[in-house]
Design an enzyme around this catalytic site. Structure first.
Site, short mmCIF file in Angstrom:
data_model
loop_
_atom_site.label_atom_id
_atom_site.label_comp_id
_atom_site.label_asym_id
_atom_site.label_seq_id
_atom_site.Cartn_x
_atom_site.Cartn_y
_atom_site.Cartn_z
N LYS A 145 0.84 -1.20 0.00
CA LYS A 145 0.00 0.00 0.00
C LYS A 145 0.88 1.26 0.00
CE LYS A 145 -0.33 -0.20 5.07
NZ LYS A 145 -1.20 -0.61 6.20
N TYR A 197 18.06 29.22 8.28
CA TYR A 197 16.90 30.07 8.60
C TYR A 197 16.68 30.14 10.11
CZ TYR A 197 15.26 29.91 3.73
OH TYR A 197 15.12 30.03 2.38
C1 LIG Z 1 -0.45 -1.75 6.80
C2 LIG Z 1 -1.07 -2.97 7.33
C3 LIG Z 1 -0.28 -4.11 7.61
C4 LIG Z 1 1.23 -4.10 7.53
O1 LIG Z 1 1.74 -3.54 8.72
P1 LIG Z 1 3.31 -3.46 9.01
O2 LIG Z 1 3.40 -2.97 10.40
O3 LIG Z 1 3.86 -2.47 8.04
O4 LIG Z 1 3.83 -4.82 8.79
C5 LIG Z 1 -0.93 -5.25 8.01
N1 LIG Z 1 -2.27 -5.29 8.15
C6 LIG Z 1 -3.05 -4.21 7.91
C7 LIG Z 1 -4.53 -4.33 8.10
C8 LIG Z 1 -2.49 -3.03 7.51
O5 LIG Z 1 -3.26 -1.96 7.29
#
Ligand SMILES: *Cc1c(COP(=O)(O)O)cnc(C)c1O
Length: 362
Positions: A35, A258
């Protein structure tokens, strides 16, 4: 000829991290969570590199899945939040996606969906995260509703941990216990299950299910704040690099950047690096944040600007224009930089803007 700020993506490291996830859970199938553009690493390149080893990918919405389909990725793709509206269901089904069902509205939309063949659904139970999912008390009713639903081919029972990253916390175990009680409620041990994210894959073997969901660990970042036996074997996939474009001496009492937030206590050699928040380096990184110049640690001084940062190289034997800089990667973890910036490695890698050129190493 190009701006020196660059992001290198190491696909061999990615494959090694995937292999570790699969080795730690030999009786599970490891879903690659890609994702948010594979946590900023490029979901198409990452998925292509993994497609021969994985059985399934996961993304957070249909658009992300369609990007992979357009690139020729054929493995099933799980939509972690399911469909956001009824019109997405037929498209998801056509493109071999599997959907999470986390609320009643999604069930009703599915019951009314015109799809050509029944599709697998992932029934999400809220075991303590209190973000998405059905309450355990609703499980029996919802489960039988889905079993009766013509549009459903099979059901996976899933939940998500709120504290898996905290090795000392007892809350993950409480969630596991609650999940087991849920299984009892529906009187079946045959239903496939999915609980573990990266932290649980690495440190909680009793949470491993038929399907584990590996995200951050694939990219080589530990989900833990402390050292952990397996997490420490992960290899960083993203290297964020640039180079020095100017060096100057300043006197004690003079400031850098800055807002004059850092003032030299001694005569200091300051190197200016072509990277800034416009490239994804966090503006909240404080003076003192480690940066590697020619593989040696130096400290960020003054505010991060859009295009530039400065570091104190007074103690290096040599530092000159053109010298190599690692902002994070193999030798300096994005997690360590994140701590100085008041965030976590997940955020740093995921929110990289498009500006810095991304190059694949394989
Ligand atoms: C993003 C996500 C994961 C992966 O989590 P990590 O901590 O990056 O391994 C697993 N399950 C769900 C439902 C998620 O949204």
């Amino acid at each position: 000829m190009s701006r020196p700020a660059k992001i290198y993506v190491d696909l061999d490291a990615l494959k090694a991290n995937y292999k570790l996830a699969q080795t730690l859970a030999p009786n599970s199938s490891t879903i690659a969570v890609v994702k948010a553009d594979a946590y900023g690493h490029g979901s198409v390149e990452i998925s292509k590199a993994l497609q021969s080893s994985v059985e399934m990918f996961a993304v957070s919405c249909l658009e992300e899945a369609l990007t992979l389909r357009q690139a020729g990725i054929e493995k099933p793709i799980l939509l972690l939040e399911g469909c956001f509206s009824a019109d997405e269901i037929p498209i998801a089904s056509e493109h071999n996606c599997q959907i999470v069902i986390h609320n009643q509205e999604q069930i009703e939309a599915l019951e009314n969906a015109a799809i050509h063949r029944p599709m697998p659904v992932w029934l999400k139970i809220d075991t303590g995260m209190h973000r998405l999912g059905f309450a355990p008390e609703a499980l029996q009713r919802v489960y039988s509703q889905l079993q009766r639903c013509q549009q459903v081919s099979n059901i996976v029972l899933m939940s998500h941990f709120s504290h898996a990253d905290d090795l000392a916390s007892t809350s993950a175990q409480r969630q596991i216990n609650m999940f087991e009680q849920c299984l009892d409620t529906i009187h079946t041990k045959d239903i496939p299950i999915s609980l573990a994210n990266s932290a649980a894959i690495l440190a909680r073997p009793n949470s491993h299910g038929d399907w584990n969901r590996a995200g951050i660990m694939l990219y080589g970042l530990s989900p833990f704040l402390e050292p952990q036996k397996y997490a420490d074997k992960l290899q960083a996939v993203m290297s964020f690099e640039s180079s020095i474009i100017a060096v100057r001496w300043i006197n004690a009492g003079e400031s850098v950047g800055y807002g004059d937030t850092w003032t030299a206590k001694r005569r200091s050699l300051i190197a200016t690096i072509a990277v800034g928040y416009g490239d994804g380096y966090p503006r909240t990184a404080k003076s003192g944040t480690p940066v590697l110049v020619n593989h040696q640690r130096v400290c960020l001084v003054g505010r991060v600007s859009m295009d530039l940062i400065s570091v104190d190289v007074t103690d290096l034997k040599e530092a000159k224009v053109g010298d190599h800089v690692e902002l994070w990667g193999k030798n300096l973890s994005a997690n360590e930089v994140a701590k100085w910036a008041g965030t976590i490695g997940y955020e740093l890698v995921t929110r990289m803007p498009k500006r810095a050129q991304r190059l694949i190493k394989s």
